[in-house]
Design a protein around this motif. Structure first.
Motif, PDB file in Angstrom:
ATOM      1  N   VAL A   1     -25.021  18.090  36.523  1.00 27.50           N
ATOM      2  CA  VAL A   1     -26.342  18.563  36.953  1.00 27.50           C
ATOM      3  C   VAL A   1     -26.824  19.673  36.023  1.00 27.50           C
ATOM      4  O   VAL A   1     -27.972  19.674  35.556  1.00 27.50           O
ATOM      5  N   HIS A   2     -25.949  20.624  35.731  1.00 27.31           N
ATOM      6  CA  HIS A   2     -26.321  21.745  34.853  1.00 27.31           C
ATOM      7  C   HIS A   2     -26.684  21.242  33.452  1.00 27.31           C
ATOM      8  O   HIS A   2     -27.703  21.679  32.885  1.00 27.31           O
ATOM      9  N   ARG A   3     -25.886  20.348  32.906  1.00 25.72           N
ATOM     10  CA  ARG A   3     -26.151  19.832  31.553  1.00 25.72           C
ATOM     11  C   ARG A   3     -27.485  19.095  31.488  1.00 25.72           C
ATOM     12  O   ARG A   3     -28.114  19.033  30.430  1.00 25.72           O
ATOM     13  N   THR A   4     -27.916  18.545  32.596  1.00 28.57           N
ATOM     14  CA  THR A   4     -29.181  17.800  32.625  1.00 28.57           C
ATOM     15  C   THR A   4     -30.378  18.713  32.837  1.00 28.57           C
ATOM     16  O   THR A   4     -31.414  18.554  32.182  1.00 28.57           O
ATOM     17  N   LEU A   5     -30.258  19.670  33.747  1.00 28.95           N
ATOM     18  CA  LEU A   5     -31.413  20.485  34.140  1.00 28.95           C
ATOM     19  C   LEU A   5     -31.641  21.708  33.253  1.00 28.95           C
ATOM     20  O   LEU A   5     -32.788  22.044  32.934  1.00 28.95           O
ATOM     21  N   PHE A   6     -30.570  22.394  32.869  1.00 28.27           N
ATOM     22  CA  PHE A   6     -30.737  23.672  32.173  1.00 28.27           C
ATOM     23  C   PHE A   6     -31.470  23.540  30.834  1.00 28.27           C
ATOM     24  O   PHE A   6     -32.344  24.368  30.536  1.00 28.27           O
ATOM     25  N   PRO A   7     -31.166  22.533  29.999  1.00 25.88           N
ATOM     26  CA  PRO A   7     -31.863  22.442  28.711  1.00 25.88           C
ATOM     27  C   PRO A   7     -33.366  22.214  28.829  1.00 25.88           C
ATOM     28  O   PRO A   7     -34.094  22.457  27.863  1.00 25.88           O
ATOM     29  N   VAL A   8     -33.836  21.758  29.985  1.00 27.97           N
ATOM     30  CA  VAL A   8     -35.282  21.515  30.137  1.00 27.97           C
ATOM     31  C   VAL A   8     -35.935  22.584  31.029  1.00 27.97           C
ATOM     32  O   VAL A   8     -37.040  22.384  31.545  1.00 27.97           O
ATOM     33  N   GLY A   9     -35.252  23.720  31.196  1.00 33.03           N
ATOM     34  CA  GLY A   9     -35.900  24.856  31.831  1.00 33.03           C
ATOM     35  C   GLY A   9     -35.662  25.059  33.307  1.00 33.03           C
ATOM     36  O   GLY A   9     -36.320  25.902  33.925  1.00 33.03           O
ATOM     37  N   TYR A  10     -34.725  24.325  33.907  1.00 33.94           N
ATOM     38  CA  TYR A  10     -34.434  24.501  35.333  1.00 33.94           C
ATOM     39  C   TYR A  10     -33.030  25.091  35.505  1.00 33.94           C
ATOM     40  O   TYR A  10     -32.103  24.723  34.779  1.00 33.94           O
ATOM     41  N   GLN A  11     -32.898  25.995  36.470  1.00 37.16           N
ATOM     42  CA  GLN A  11     -31.619  26.646  36.714  1.00 37.16           C
ATOM     43  C   GLN A  11     -31.038  26.188  38.057  1.00 37.16           C
ATOM     44  O   GLN A  11     -31.641  26.464  39.110  1.00 37.16           O
ATOM     45  N   PRO A  12     -29.907  25.491  38.032  1.00 33.58           N
ATOM     46  CA  PRO A  12     -29.266  25.107  39.295  1.00 33.58           C
ATOM     47  C   PRO A  12     -28.785  26.344  40.056  1.00 33.58           C
ATOM     48  O   PRO A  12     -28.186  27.254  39.472  1.00 33.58           O
ATOM     49  N   PHE A  13     -29.069  26.365  41.341  1.00 37.04           N
ATOM     50  CA  PHE A  13     -28.645  27.445  42.223  1.00 37.04           C
ATOM     51  C   PHE A  13     -27.751  26.807  43.279  1.00 37.04           C
ATOM     52  O   PHE A  13     -28.199  25.962  44.050  1.00 37.04           O
ATOM     53  N   ILE A  14     -26.472  27.201  43.300  1.00 34.18           N
ATOM     54  CA  ILE A  14     -25.468  26.473  44.076  1.00 34.18           C
ATOM     55  C   ILE A  14     -25.268  27.104  45.449  1.00 34.18           C
ATOM     56  O   ILE A  14     -25.079  28.316  45.580  1.00 34.18           O
TER      57      ILE A  14
ATOM     58  N   ALA B   1     -46.643  33.670  39.532  1.00 37.92           N
ATOM     59  CA  ALA B   1     -47.815  33.496  38.666  1.00 37.92           C
ATOM     60  C   ALA B   1     -48.120  32.027  38.419  1.00 37.92           C
ATOM     61  O   ALA B   1     -49.280  31.621  38.351  1.00 37.92           O
ATOM     62  N   SER B   2     -47.087  31.216  38.287  1.00 37.47           N
ATOM     63  CA  SER B   2     -47.298  29.805  37.947  1.00 37.47           C
ATOM     64  C   SER B   2     -47.348  28.905  39.170  1.00 37.47           C
ATOM     65  O   SER B   2     -47.596  27.706  39.053  1.00 37.47           O
ATOM     66  N   GLN B   3     -47.065  29.479  40.369  1.00 35.81           N
ATOM     67  CA  GLN B   3     -47.022  28.714  41.619  1.00 35.81           C
ATOM     68  C   GLN B   3     -45.904  27.686  41.631  1.00 35.81           C
ATOM     69  O   GLN B   3     -45.941  26.720  42.375  1.00 35.81           O
ATOM     70  N   ARG B   4     -44.910  27.863  40.784  1.00 32.35           N
ATOM     71  CA  ARG B   4     -43.756  26.963  40.840  1.00 32.35           C
ATOM     72  C   ARG B   4     -42.508  27.691  40.361  1.00 32.35           C
ATOM     73  O   ARG B   4     -42.578  28.575  39.506  1.00 32.35           O
ATOM     74  N   SER B   5     -41.382  27.317  40.931  1.00 36.28           N
ATOM     75  CA  SER B   5     -40.108  27.930  40.586  1.00 36.28           C
ATOM     76  C   SER B   5     -39.409  27.085  39.525  1.00 36.28           C
ATOM     77  O   SER B   5     -39.723  25.911  39.329  1.00 36.28           O
ATOM     78  N   SER B   6     -38.468  27.694  38.857  1.00 37.64           N
ATOM     79  CA  SER B   6     -37.644  26.941  37.904  1.00 37.64           C
ATOM     80  C   SER B   6     -36.243  26.726  38.465  1.00 37.64           C
ATOM     81  O   SER B   6     -35.370  26.219  37.764  1.00 37.64           O
ATOM     82  N   GLN B   7     -36.028  27.111  39.734  1.00 41.53           N
ATOM     83  CA  GLN B   7     -34.713  26.958  40.337  1.00 41.53           C
ATOM     84  C   GLN B   7     -34.604  25.653  41.116  1.00 41.53           C
ATOM     85  O   GLN B   7     -35.550  25.222  41.771  1.00 41.53           O
ATOM     86  N   VAL B   8     -33.431  25.048  41.030  1.00 41.00           N
ATOM     87  CA  VAL B   8     -33.113  23.852  41.815  1.00 41.00           C
ATOM     88  C   VAL B   8     -31.922  24.188  42.702  1.00 41.00           C
ATOM     89  O   VAL B   8     -30.861  24.588  42.201  1.00 41.00           O
TER      90      VAL B   8
ATOM     91  N   ARG C   1     -25.608  13.437  36.805  1.00 42.73           N
ATOM     92  CA  ARG C   1     -26.615  13.252  35.753  1.00 42.73           C
ATOM     93  C   ARG C   1     -27.793  12.440  36.268  1.00 42.73           C
ATOM     94  O   ARG C   1     -28.957  12.839  36.111  1.00 42.73           O
ATOM     95  N   ALA C   2     -27.509  11.283  36.872  1.00 41.19           N
ATOM     96  CA  ALA C   2     -28.585  10.412  37.332  1.00 41.19           C
ATOM     97  C   ALA C   2     -29.385  11.057  38.467  1.00 41.19           C
ATOM     98  O   ALA C   2     -30.605  10.895  38.540  1.00 41.19           O
ATOM     99  N   GLY C   3     -28.705  11.800  39.346  1.00 42.83           N
ATOM    100  CA  GLY C   3     -29.413  12.490  40.419  1.00 42.83           C
ATOM    101  C   GLY C   3     -30.342  13.560  39.884  1.00 42.83           C
ATOM    102  O   GLY C   3     -31.477  13.702  40.352  1.00 42.83           O
ATOM    103  N   ALA C   4     -29.872  14.318  38.882  1.00 40.33           N
ATOM    104  CA  ALA C   4     -30.712  15.354  38.281  1.00 40.33           C
ATOM    105  C   ALA C   4     -31.893  14.740  37.543  1.00 40.33           C
ATOM    106  O   ALA C   4     -33.015  15.264  37.596  1.00 40.33           O
ATOM    107  N   GLU C   5     -31.671  13.604  36.872  1.00 40.62           N
ATOM    108  CA  GLU C   5     -32.768  12.934  36.172  1.00 40.62           C
ATOM    109  C   GLU C   5     -33.804  12.401  37.153  1.00 40.62           C
ATOM    110  O   GLU C   5     -35.019  12.486  36.910  1.00 40.62           O
ATOM    111  N   MET C   6     -33.336  11.865  38.281  1.00 41.48           N
ATOM    112  CA  MET C   6     -34.270  11.391  39.295  1.00 41.48           C
ATOM    113  C   MET C   6     -35.081  12.557  39.852  1.00 41.48           C
ATOM    114  O   MET C   6     -36.301  12.449  40.045  1.00 41.48           O
ATOM    115  N   LEU C   7     -34.415  13.690  40.093  1.00 40.62           N
ATOM    116  CA  LEU C   7     -35.122  14.857  40.604  1.00 40.62           C
ATOM    117  C   LEU C   7     -36.145  15.366  39.597  1.00 40.62           C
ATOM    118  O   LEU C   7     -37.256  15.763  39.981  1.00 40.62           O
TER     119      LEU C   7
END
Length: 342
Positions: free
Chosen positions: A94-107, A68-75, A310-316
């Motif tokens: 990575v999880h501590r950086t991405l998850f609180p802002v709505g993205y779910q790391p997929f390993i 519906a939104s044309q974008r995923s929340s998965q990384v 952390r820095a890689g997730a912030e850059m992403l």
């Protein structure tokens, strides 16, 4: 309107957004906006929607939301292994950086296999993840093309590159390897061995730093290198220690490519009653758990894996949100931790 859960006609029996809308007596779009926390929804309606969703046991469908939104929340995050705490620390950051802002790391785990990494990319890129975090730069040409043509923002972790348009966060494995070797030289050692395992690109870069340092000192001897393709482990470290002493009896220091095999080397030295550092010095790499508890405590290179994550997730995040105009390279510091083994 009944309080009993009204199930969809889907064969799965999954409670849908329409079910919640009927239970709350609002439109489906209001349910969607209320559950996203949009400020424009009346707080009374938001409360009613959330109570209905909780009562029915509604779980949002991420695939439907992405469509519906044309974008995923998965990384998608690709790492070589989960048995190595090096990558566990990175993933936690990575999880501590991405998850609180709505993205779910997929390993995805590549097992240091380029064909397996390529298969993971072919499997998951068609699902249009919001972003991609990959380990290093060593991959097949097909995998590079898959990433390049996917349109998915990508950040490379653990290594650095000066190539234009490449987003990366890491540190110089070559310089860090040279720093360990230089420390052993400064302690007066002249017959310094290198024992490597797994032989992934980062291990080989540390070995190159070792060689450069010893060549500059006029002390490089190829016979003092022992490289094993086996997985890094304490047991392998013990075996490499014994083999090195048999092959080169005059060796007076060993730089192990990772702390687990260095720990194995220390345990073998204790078992064989070889004094450390009196007879031979031992150094590791990565400052893994337990290295400070060895007898003697292990000298090692502390690497910034949590900071890389952390820095890689912030850059992403910047690339995914469009707030980072150009990809770049962040080179982080490492720290030599001198303990009793040298």
């Amino acid at each position: 309107m009944t309080d009993a859960p009204r199930r969809t006609r889907r064969s799965s029996g999954r409670i849908t957004l329409d079910d919640v809308a009927r239970a709350a007596s609002v439109s489906p779009i209001t349910v969607s906006r209320a559950l996203r926390g949009e400020r424009g929804v009346d707080p009374v309606l938001t409360l009613r929607v959330r109570e209905a969703a909780e009562r029915l046991g509604y779980v949002p469908d991420p695939a439907a939301r992405a469509l519906a939104s044309q974008r995923s929340s998965q990384v998608l995050v690709l790492v070589p292994m989960l048995s190595n705490t090096l990558f566990v620390d990175l993933l936690e950051a990575v999880h501590r950086t991405l998850f609180p802002v709505g993205y779910q790391p997929f390993i995805g785990v590549t097992h240091y296999d380029s064909a397996e990494e390529e298969l993971l990319l072919r499997t998951y890129l068609p699902h249009r993840p919001a972003g991609l975090l990959v380990t290093g730069f060593d991959r097949s040409e097909a995998a590079r093309q898959l990433i390049a043509h996917s349109g998915v923002p990508c950040v490379h972790l653990m290594e650095t590159s000066t190539a234009p348009g490449v987003a990366c966060v890491g540190f110089s494995q070559v310089d860090a390897g040279a720093a360990v070797t230089r420390h052993l030289l400064e302690r007066g050692h002249r017959s310094i061995a290198f024992c490597g395992a797994q032989l992934d690109p980062r291990v080989l870069q540390r070995a190159e730093g070792y060689r450069r340092c010893l060549r500059e000192a006029g002390l490089y001897d190829a016979r003092l290198e022992m490289l094993s393709p086996e997985r890094s482990s304490i047991a392998l470290g013990a075996r490499l220690f014994e083999e090195m002493l048999q092959r080169m009896p005059d060796v007076d220091a060993i730089f192990f490519c990772n702390d687990d095999i260095a720990q194995g080397g220390l345990l073998a030295a204790n078992r064989l009653q070889v004094p450390v550092p009196g007879r031979i010095a031992i150094a590791g790499f990565n400052d893994l758990a337990g290295s400070d508890q060895m007898v003697p405590p292990l000298t090692t290179m502390r690497t910034p894996r949590s900071e890389v994550g952390r820095a890689g997730a912030e850059m992403l995040l910047g690339l995914m949100r469009g707030t980072l105009a150009q990809p770049g390279c962040i080179e982080l510091d490492y720290e030599l931790i001198v303990r009793g083994s040298t």
